[in-house]
Design a protein around this motif. Structure first.
Motif, PDB file in Angstrom:
ATOM      1  N   ASN A  57      -3.815  -3.075   0.031  1.00 22.87           N
ATOM      2  CA  ASN A  57      -4.016  -1.689  -0.634  1.00 22.87           C
ATOM      3  C   ASN A  57      -2.795  -1.634  -1.557  1.00 22.87           C
ATOM      4  O   ASN A  57      -1.703  -2.087  -1.526  1.00 22.87           O
ATOM      5  N   ASP A  58      -2.717  -0.361  -2.279  1.00 22.23           N
ATOM      6  CA  ASP A  58      -1.791   0.144  -3.036  1.00 22.23           C
ATOM      7  C   ASP A  58      -1.493   1.612  -2.592  1.00 22.23           C
ATOM      8  O   ASP A  58      -2.349   1.985  -1.847  1.00 22.23           O
ATOM      9  N   LYS A  59      -0.453   2.375  -3.147  1.00 18.84           N
ATOM     10  CA  LYS A  59      -0.205   3.478  -2.576  1.00 18.84           C
ATOM     11  C   LYS A  59      -1.377   4.611  -2.730  1.00 18.84           C
ATOM     12  O   LYS A  59      -1.517   5.534  -1.933  1.00 18.84           O
ATOM     13  N   SER A  60      -2.005   4.437  -3.863  1.00 16.76           N
ATOM     14  CA  SER A  60      -3.150   5.451  -4.091  1.00 16.76           C
ATOM     15  C   SER A  60      -4.296   5.226  -3.350  1.00 16.76           C
ATOM     16  O   SER A  60      -4.866   6.241  -2.745  1.00 16.76           O
ATOM     17  N   SER A  61      -4.520   3.968  -2.878  1.00 17.57           N
ATOM     18  CA  SER A  61      -5.499   3.819  -1.866  1.00 17.57           C
ATOM     19  C   SER A  61      -5.250   3.989  -0.356  1.00 17.57           C
ATOM     20  O   SER A  61      -6.151   4.525   0.435  1.00 17.57           O
ATOM     21  N   ILE A  62      -3.915   3.945  -0.081  1.00 19.66           N
ATOM     22  CA  ILE A  62      -3.385   4.272   1.199  1.00 19.66           C
ATOM     23  C   ILE A  62      -3.597   5.987   1.234  1.00 19.66           C
ATOM     24  O   ILE A  62      -3.888   6.380   2.222  1.00 19.66           O
ATOM     25  N   LEU A  63      -3.158   6.566   0.360  1.00 22.76           N
ATOM     26  CA  LEU A  63      -3.265   7.925   0.193  1.00 22.76           C
ATOM     27  C   LEU A  63      -4.632   8.479   0.361  1.00 22.76           C
ATOM     28  O   LEU A  63      -4.905   9.444   1.250  1.00 22.76           O
ATOM     29  N   ARG A  64      -5.456   7.909  -0.227  1.00 22.06           N
ATOM     30  CA  ARG A  64      -7.028   8.308  -0.218  1.00 22.06           C
ATOM     31  C   ARG A  64      -7.415   8.051   1.175  1.00 22.06           C
ATOM     32  O   ARG A  64      -8.149   8.788   1.929  1.00 22.06           O
ATOM     33  N   ALA A  65      -7.061   6.843   2.060  1.00 18.00           N
ATOM     34  CA  ALA A  65      -7.569   6.336   3.311  1.00 18.00           C
ATOM     35  C   ALA A  65      -6.890   7.497   4.484  1.00 18.00           C
ATOM     36  O   ALA A  65      -7.620   7.832   5.319  1.00 18.00           O
ATOM     37  N   LEU A  72       0.929  14.029   4.778  1.00 17.40           N
ATOM     38  CA  LEU A  72      -0.142  13.252   5.415  1.00 17.40           C
ATOM     39  C   LEU A  72       0.171  12.743   6.802  1.00 17.40           C
ATOM     40  O   LEU A  72      -0.518  12.678   7.902  1.00 17.40           O
ATOM     41  N   ASN A  73       1.465  12.016   6.575  1.00 13.46           N
ATOM     42  CA  ASN A  73       2.083  11.592   8.003  1.00 13.46           C
ATOM     43  C   ASN A  73       2.176  12.593   9.118  1.00 13.46           C
ATOM     44  O   ASN A  73       1.811  12.387  10.393  1.00 13.46           O
ATOM     45  N   ALA A  74       2.649  13.844   8.647  1.00 13.73           N
ATOM     46  CA  ALA A  74       2.724  14.941   9.703  1.00 13.73           C
ATOM     47  C   ALA A  74       1.272  15.304  10.137  1.00 13.73           C
ATOM     48  O   ALA A  74       1.187  15.434  11.294  1.00 13.73           O
ATOM     49  N   ALA A  75       0.464  15.588   9.167  1.00 13.74           N
ATOM     50  CA  ALA A  75      -0.801  16.072   9.747  1.00 13.74           C
ATOM     51  C   ALA A  75      -1.675  14.981  10.518  1.00 13.74           C
ATOM     52  O   ALA A  75      -2.171  15.261  11.529  1.00 13.74           O
ATOM     53  N   GLY A 123      -1.496  11.861  17.159  1.00 18.09           N
ATOM     54  CA  GLY A 123      -0.563  11.296  18.384  1.00 18.09           C
ATOM     55  C   GLY A 123       0.316  10.046  18.044  1.00 18.09           C
ATOM     56  O   GLY A 123       0.823   9.445  18.854  1.00 18.09           O
ATOM     57  N   PHE A 124      -0.320   9.285  16.989  1.00 21.14           N
ATOM     58  CA  PHE A 124       0.412   8.221  16.391  1.00 21.14           C
ATOM     59  C   PHE A 124       0.317   7.900  15.247  1.00 21.14           C
ATOM     60  O   PHE A 124      -0.289   8.748  14.386  1.00 21.14           O
ATOM     61  N   PRO A 125       0.883   7.155  14.486  1.00 24.06           N
ATOM     62  CA  PRO A 125       1.179   6.905  13.066  1.00 24.06           C
ATOM     63  C   PRO A 125      -0.014   6.428  12.515  1.00 24.06           C
ATOM     64  O   PRO A 125      -0.808   5.587  13.298  1.00 24.06           O
ATOM     65  N   PHE A 126      -0.210   6.701  11.212  1.00 23.30           N
ATOM     66  CA  PHE A 126      -1.453   6.143  10.481  1.00 23.30           C
ATOM     67  C   PHE A 126      -1.015   4.695  10.229  1.00 23.30           C
ATOM     68  O   PHE A 126      -0.123   4.071   9.903  1.00 23.30           O
ATOM     69  N   LEU A 175       5.458   1.535  -1.683  1.00 27.57           N
ATOM     70  CA  LEU A 175       5.963   2.576  -0.888  1.00 27.57           C
ATOM     71  C   LEU A 175       7.626   2.750  -0.964  1.00 27.57           C
ATOM     72  O   LEU A 175       7.948   4.013  -0.445  1.00 27.57           O
ATOM     73  N   ASP A 176       8.220   1.814  -1.553  1.00 26.80           N
ATOM     74  CA  ASP A 176       9.572   1.914  -1.727  1.00 26.80           C
ATOM     75  C   ASP A 176      10.075   2.596  -3.000  1.00 26.80           C
ATOM     76  O   ASP A 176      11.274   2.692  -3.292  1.00 26.80           O
TER      77      ASP A 176
END
Length: 173
Positions: free
Chosen positions: A131-139, A112-115, A121-124, A98-99
């Motif tokens: 996980n990796d970035k693609s599986s995180i985005l899917r989740a 997605l963070n904003a949505a 009302g709290f972070p994902f 993620l860096d």
């Protein structure tokens, strides 16, 4: 001179302050979870110790659970950019790549963070080390369909995985 290894026997013999100092990092900026689990000592195994911490968390009020969830940073969010994450979160997010997001991936995480924040009302929260970035985005996308109660439960489950990995890293078996 470095500190002796953090063993289960050593943790079991510590006073509450020492115990919280040694393991308070495991639950992102929320050492109260570790503090409340101290009374359950002695622990037979590291798994039993973590289980006692999860019992504390599961018995906590919704307000306490939400405070813990909100103590976690957004993934690839402002805190990561400003380099104000805890050492543990920095390493975990870097381990999942993620860096090193492309501009398109960064924009997708931001959207997605904003949505997600607007919906709940709290972070994902997800155990990024699993996980990796693609599986995180899917989740992130899939979990937007959850109701708030289900998402609080899922966040607590993910925090359990995160804290277990952190404790396993810290405690010599």
């Amino acid at each position: 001179m470095s500190a002796p290894p953090l063993t289960l026997a050593r943790l079991n013999s510590m006073n509450q302050t020492g115990f919280v100092t040694a393991l308070g990092f495991a639950f992102e900026l929320s050492p109260w979870v570790v503090e409340r689990a101290w009374d359950a000592r002695p622990f037979a195994t590291v798994e039993a110790m973590h289980g006692a911490m999860m019992d504390v968390l599961n018995a906590a009020s919704t307000d306490d659970k939400l405070a813990l969830i909100r103590a976690h940073p957004e993934l690839a969010g402002k805190a990561a950019i400003a380099k104000t994450l805890t050492a543990e979160s920095t390493a975990e997010q870097a381990g999942a790549g993620l860096d090193r997001l492309t501009p398109e991936e960064f924009a997708r995480f931001h959207d997605l963070n904003a949505a997600y924040g607007k919906a709940f009302g709290f972070p994902f929260i997800i155990a990024v080390r699993l996980n990796d970035k693609s599986s995180i985005l899917r989740a992130m996308q899939a979990r937007l369909a959850n109701d708030r109660e289900a998402e609080i439960a899922e966040a607590i489950q993910q925090i359990g995985l995160i804290s277990k990995l952190r404790i396993q890293d810290a405690v010599t078996q």
